[in-house]
Design an enzyme around this catalytic site. Structure first.
Site, PDB file in Angstrom:
ATOM      1  N   LYS A   1      47.905  31.515  43.564  1.00 53.61           N
ATOM      2  CA  LYS A   1      47.833  32.707  42.721  1.00 53.61           C
ATOM      3  C   LYS A   1      48.279  32.408  41.287  1.00 53.61           C
ATOM      4  O   LYS A   1      47.880  33.121  40.358  1.00 53.61           O
ATOM      5  CB  LYS A   1      48.679  33.834  43.331  1.00 53.61           C
ATOM      6  CG  LYS A   1      48.045  34.433  44.582  1.00 53.61           C
ATOM      7  CD  LYS A   1      46.598  34.856  44.354  1.00 53.61           C
ATOM      8  CE  LYS A   1      45.976  35.468  45.603  1.00 53.61           C
ATOM      9  NZ  LYS A   1      44.528  35.742  45.447  1.00 53.61           N
TER      10      LYS A   1
ATOM     11  N   HIS B   1      39.142  39.252  41.305  1.00 46.87           N
ATOM     12  CA  HIS B   1      39.725  39.011  42.626  1.00 46.87           C
ATOM     13  C   HIS B   1      38.685  39.473  43.637  1.00 46.87           C
ATOM     14  O   HIS B   1      38.665  40.630  44.044  1.00 46.87           O
ATOM     15  CB  HIS B   1      41.030  39.798  42.771  1.00 46.87           C
ATOM     16  CG  HIS B   1      41.757  39.498  44.045  1.00 46.87           C
ATOM     17  ND1 HIS B   1      42.388  40.466  44.795  1.00 46.87           N
ATOM     18  CD2 HIS B   1      41.968  38.334  44.721  1.00 46.87           C
ATOM     19  CE1 HIS B   1      42.949  39.912  45.853  1.00 46.87           C
ATOM     20  NE2 HIS B   1      42.705  38.621  45.829  1.00 46.87           N
TER      21      HIS B   1
END
Length: 564
Positions: free
Chosen positions: A231, A251
């Site tokens: 991430k 995302h």
């Protein structure tokens, strides 16, 4: 050792000696010239530590088993454990406040400020710790499959598990590319086994995950959860793609039809079904989590997949199940100590059990993971714990912008530290924990690209039906798959629709293979008054959450939300 081969005494050569392979471990580093100079200047004690650069998978297996308590599963995957932290620690994430990026960052509870001096202290602390390790692993790889927009990433860590994880999650360079790799664009110093000093200015605990956009570096202290590195790379791409390249980072998962080449983007947070639904035998997988919608088409940021394994079975998710083999990492998965067979139903360590595997392990994956074609469909996935949103609704362009900014779902157990049951949450752009710029910038780029390419948008609820969490049931996976198939076939685009009350959504009146009461959630609830209460309750939550963005959006978008 002597044995008989064809009647002739045969002496086992020295290659079988148990220390033979280990004697050549140092050869893996292949660091020369400017690479060696970089590590020396960064503060690494080159006389003491042994650097292993882009070590072979088999060697990382050996080191993880020898030094870290890893286990080889019955299918050949490596089972590793991340220690105390089994999920991300968003409250410990920091962004350095500095002149080159401060005006672009969306400061607040997601992007918490850290001063440059504190970053330098933590960076030095991480390097000091790495200098105490016998083995330091370096992995050089790429983020972004399109060479026009990709960045070079260097990971420096002390666990073979972390090196193998990033070997799977980044795009692996060829031998030629590795020789010409040069200076990285972004560096991760992972000293997660060593705690941050919580008395250092700005520290809230012994865990610290921090990014400095001026130095293009990330430092990890106090958490061994490998997902922090993944991430971190996404956060950097979420910043660089819009700011430097003018492209839209998302995302999302993405796949492409085998027959007609149509591209679909799936938005959604962890636990909503992005990985599962985008892995489809009738379509080629572009990627399962992070993408860029560029002027040319769609490309994956990653070189692998990071799938949840809770309740995994060969029947429900055959492609993911089959990908768990040599080279894959199983994370925090309980196993039978005799047979080494993983128990995917056992959540005694965490609900957030995971597997990281190279994307090539998915049959029919689109390699390279990029398509020079604009998307035809966008699917916004939500996991509604209140059980009132329909399993599918067709969104207008204004509703698409509204729901993208609202980003409603439920945090499901295990995806973050301390989440033990679903919690309703609004995660703007379906990526609030990783968002870097103001949500309006991503939403504006999305609306422009959808309008320019005439993209259909669908809201699909993979959460509860017939009641809220605790009383209702999760929408069956086969029903959700049937709905997604109908999106791709064009069946849903031609269906008849009715209006769904407070939310003003258009829901199909019928779809072969899906019961009528599932299509309209009101019919699935026995207690109609309770249903109406929950609808109004959720609608009120939407209004409250969206108030944060009302000043920045067109009136048509504001009116696309729930109306009482």
């Amino acid at each position: 050792m002597v044995y008989t081969q064809g009647g002739t005494p045969y002496v086992t050569p020295h290659i079988y000696h148990k220390h033979y392979a280990q004697a050549f471990d140092a050869e893996v580093s292949n660091l020369i010239g400017r690479d060696l100079e970089y590590f020396s200047q960064a503060g690494f004690d080159m006389d003491r530590i042994q650097l292993k650069r882009n070590a072979p998978v088999a060697q990382l297996y050996e080191d993880a088993i020898r030094n870290e308590g890893a286990i080889i599963s019955s299918s050949g995957a490596l089972i590793n454990f991340s220690g105390k932290k089994t999920g991300r620690s968003p409250k410990d994430k920091r962004i350095v406040y500095e002149e080159t990026s401060k005006d672009d960052i969306w400061w607040g509870s997601v992007n918490i400020k850290m001063d440059e001096h504190t970053f330098e202290i933590n960076r030095e602390r991480a390097i000091d710790y790495l200098n105490t390790r016998d083995n330091v692993y370096v992995f050089d790889g790429y983020a972004g499959w399109d060479p026009k927009y990709r960045i070079k990433v260097r990971v420096i860590c002390a666990r073979a598990y972390h090196a193998l994880f990033m070997n799977n999650m980044l795009i692996r360079p060829t031998e030629e590319e590795l020789l010409e790799f040069g200076e990285p664009d972004f560096i991760i110093y992972n000293a997660g086994q060593f705690p941050a000093n919580r008395f250092t200015k700005g520290m809230s605990s012994s865990t610290s995950v921090e990014i400095n956009f001026k130095r293009m570096e990330m430092v990890i202290l106090g958490t061994e959860y490998a997902g922090e590195m993944k991430k971190g790379v996404f956060s950097v791409m979420h910043y660089l793609q819009p700011v430097k390249f003018g492209q839209l980072s998302l995302h999302s998962s993405a796949n492409v039809g085998v027959d007609n080449g149509d591209v679909t983007l799936f938005f959604g947070l962890s636990g909503t079904g992005k990985t599962t639904l985008s892995t489809d035998p009738r379509r080629k997988l572009i990627g399962d989590d992070e993408h860029v919608w560029s002027d040319e088409g769609v490309f994956n940021i990653e070189g692998g997949c990071y799938a949840k394994t809770i309740n995994l079975s060969a029947e429900k998710e055959p492609e993911i199940f089959s990908a768990i083999r040599f080279g894959s990492i199983l994370e925090n998965v309980v196993y039978n100590p005799i047979t080494r067979v993983p128990d995917y139903d056992d959540v005694s360590i965490t609900e957030n059990t995971r597997c990281a595997y190279p994307i090539e392990y998915i049959p029919g994956a689109e390699i390279p993971c990029m398509v020079n074609r604009q998307p035809s469909n966008i699917i916004m996935l939500t996991c509604d714990a209140f059980g009132v949103l329909p399993p599918v609704a067709k969104l207008t362009p204004e509703q698409a912008s509204y729901h993208f900014l609202a980003g409603y779902t439920s945090k499901t157990p295990g995806t973050e530290d301390g989440v033990l049951e679903p919690i309703p949450t609004f995660s703007t752009c379906y990526s609030a924990p990783f968002i870097v710029l103001h949500p309006g910038r991503y939403a504006e780029m999305l609306a422009e690209r959808m309008a320019k390419n005439d993209v259909n948008c669908w809201l699909i609820n993979t959460g509860w039906t017939g009641g809220k969490y605790g009383t209702g049931k999760r929408c069956p996976l086969k029903v959700t798959r049937r709905i997604v198939d109908a999106v791709h076939s064009g069946e849903l685009a031609k269906a008849e629709y009715e209006n769904f009350g407070v939310f003003g959504l258009q829901i199909p009146t019928g779809l072969d293979g899906v019961p009528r009461e599932l299509l309209n959630p009101r019919l699935a609830w026995q207690d109609k008054e309770a249903f109406e209460r929950e609808v109004r309750k959720l609608g009120g939550m939407f209004k409250k959450a969206f108030a944060l963005y009302e000043q920045d959006v067109d009136e048509k978008v504001r009116l696309a939300g729930p109306q009482f």
